[in-house]
Design an enzyme around this catalytic site. Structure first.
Site, short mmCIF file in Angstrom:
data_model
loop_
_atom_site.label_atom_id
_atom_site.label_comp_id
_atom_site.label_asym_id
_atom_site.label_seq_id
_atom_site.Cartn_x
_atom_site.Cartn_y
_atom_site.Cartn_z
N LYS A 1 0.82 -1.22 0.00
CA LYS A 1 0.00 0.00 0.00
C LYS A 1 0.85 1.27 0.00
CE LYS A 1 -4.24 -2.06 1.59
NZ LYS A 1 -3.78 -3.48 1.67
C1 LIG Z 1 -4.32 -4.57 1.07
C2 LIG Z 1 -3.53 -5.82 0.96
C3 LIG Z 1 -3.87 -6.84 0.05
C4 LIG Z 1 -5.12 -6.80 -0.81
O1 LIG Z 1 -5.08 -5.77 -1.78
P1 LIG Z 1 -6.46 -5.29 -2.46
O2 LIG Z 1 -6.07 -4.13 -3.29
O3 LIG Z 1 -7.36 -4.91 -1.31
O4 LIG Z 1 -6.97 -6.43 -3.23
C5 LIG Z 1 -3.05 -7.96 -0.02
N1 LIG Z 1 -1.96 -8.06 0.76
C6 LIG Z 1 -1.59 -7.11 1.64
C7 LIG Z 1 -0.38 -7.31 2.47
C8 LIG Z 1 -2.36 -5.95 1.76
O5 LIG Z 1 -2.00 -5.00 2.64
#
Ligand SMILES: *Cc1c(COP(=O)(O)O)cnc(C)c1O
Length: 487
Positions: free
Chosen positions: A136
């Protein structure tokens, strides 16, 4: 330079100076709502607005085609590819855009930003070299810089209000910390966030960061957030903004690593196409892959992987999108049933028919499910395959990759690898997205391997870091009072 697209066709226009200003204006992408009831707006407005006023999600009015630029892009750095892709979508002067990109990725600890490695039968694309060690950061570092840029130009301030169960809050706080024109109020459920993730948030002591531990569940936090945002007077008075996963800026910067890694792996393997395996929760990450494919990156399959919370996997296998109960797993960032970005995909799936889409979501709101017809082969979409990585299978993958290839992966990544392995058959490369550093989930690593292997100095240092956090009851009024006193 990118062409001017009109009705999906590229026009050749003369490039003399007289045209330049008009061209810049005409060429900048406009954004429309999936529900069709919002006037088209600019990129800057789309990012500031977040959710469309008609309740839909904002999407670009056109998807640019870039297939003819790929040979040239395959020689570029991550930052340069980011620049080439973003300039197709944004309304910023080139110099400012370059500067934003440089600053956003200067906080990453790997020179390639998102390196890809061959590990056993798959390629692993590491997206966790940012400040909070999760993917993120890639979007939220850019989004925070971009917010600040707009605020400086408009001479205004912004108070970000959010609710988190872990990763997003931490990445948002690290994006906003120390900035002049922004403060962040981040709610998390008191005592219900993994201790390490809580520490990653509450150890940020900058005066513009306010951690609020709410005495309730994550749902209580979200409810409080929604109620406060629906008080338009309050929202306006305190210039409240959101950084949630439906913000278009987050999706668009995620398109980049599909191109950078796809081009790299095609170059090194000589393959003409690639597949991506994506561990999925809110459908944000894999949606970026869908846009990359539509833009012309040769992606032959998007492999969608969920944990036991499998609403999306069920949808792509049966055409039925139906609500289940959220069960907690060892990949908590994917413990989601309603995927907030799914609406963008569904808009394209129903041929851009906003009324049909609206009908489907009304049906979903009242009955908890919606259905899409399948083709003769029983498929919902040829581009997607979907599967589930269960907890025991995920632990087994972590153990096997450690023992056979000396590679440690976190449980989210392992869900993707598990589902990818069922597709590694004909030699076409599979790129698995690694979404978190294994040290963020060291207990799962220990459970899988029997050893305490996953560490990172940044996280180890948190053990005795001082923290700051305010505990509040699950009461919207108390949260508002707090914002009044500190914004
Ligand atoms: C947010 C997240 C995901 C999922 O991503 P999306 O965009 O919500 O599908 C997968 N792995 C980690 C470590 C995350 O923080």
């Amino acid at each position: 330079m990118p062409g001017l697209f009109l009705c999906g066709r590229e026009l050749a226009l003369p490039e003399d100076d007289a045209y330049n200003a008009a061209l810049t204006f005409m060429k900048s992408m406009s954004y429309i709502s999936t529900r069709g009831q919002t006037r088209p707006m600019s990129f800057q407005d789309a990012v500031i607005t977040g959710l469309a006023p008609d309740g839909g999600l904002l999407i670009p009015s056109d998807i640019p085609r870039v297939a003819d630029r790929l040979p040239e892009w395959s020689k570029l750095s991550y930052q340069d590819i980011t620049f080439e892709i973003l300039r197709l979508f944004v309304d910023l002067p080139d110099g400012d855009l370059r500067d934003l990109i440089e600053r956003s990725y200067s906080t990453f600890r790997h020179p390639e930003i998102a390196p890809a490695w061959k590990v056993g039968p798959v390629h692993i694309l590491e997206l966790f070299h940012g400040p909070t060690l999760a993917f993120k950061d890639i979007a939220l570092q850019f989004l925070s810089n971009f917010f600040e840029y707009i605020l400086e130009h408009r001479g205004t301030h912004l108070n970000i209000l959010g609710a988190t169960s872990g990763d997003t809050g931490s990445a948002a706080i690290h994006g906003v910390r120390g900035r002049d024109r922004m403060s962040i109020f981040m709610m998390h459920p008191h005592g219900r966030v993994a201790p390490l993730q809580e520490k990653q948030m509450t150890s940020v002591l900058d005066p513009n960061v306010f951690n609020l531990a709410i005495e309730g569940t994550f749902d209580d936090c979200q409810r409080i957030m929604k109620t406060i945002f629906s008080d338009l007077q309050f929202k306006e008075r305190f210039a409240l903004g959101a950084v949630n996963s439906v913000n278009w800026a987050r999706v668009v910067v995620q398109i980049v690593y599909y191109f950078s890694s796809g081009l790299y792996v095609m170059n090194t393997t000589g393959s003409k196409a690639v597949r991506f395996a994506v561990p999925t929760g809110n459908f944000g990450d894999i949606l970026a892959g869908y846009y990359a494919a539509r833009m012309g990156l040769p992606i032959s399959r998007l492999i969608l992987a969920t944990n036991e919370n499998d609403i999306l996997a069920r949808f792509f296998n049966t055409g039925d999108y139906s609500l289940g109960r959220v069960v907690p797993t060892i990949s908590p960032s994917m413990d989601i049933q309603v995927a907030s970005n799914f609406e963008r995909y569904l808009f394209y799936k129903v041929g851009g028919d906003s009324r049909k889409l609206d009908g489907l979501f009304r049906q979903f709101a009242s009955t908890g499910h919606l259905t899409i017809p399948r083709d003769d082969k029983g498929r919902v979409d040829d581009l997607f395959v979907a599967g589930v990585g269960r907890t025991s299978e995920t632990l087994a993958v972590i153990k096997r990759y450690y023992e056979q290839y000396n590679y440690l992966m976190d449980p989210h990544t392992a869900v993707g690898v598990k589902v990818a392995e069922s597709c590694v058959d004909d030699g076409e490369p599979v790129i698995c997205l690694a979404t978190a550093h294994p040290a963020k989930f060291s207990q799962a690593i220990q459970d899988a391997t029997g050893k305490d292997l996953a560490h990172h100095e940044i996280l180890d240092r948190l053990a005795d870091a001082p923290t700051r956090c305010t505990v509040l009851p699950a009461d919207e009024k108390r949260v508002k009072d707090y914002i009044c006193a500190h914004a």
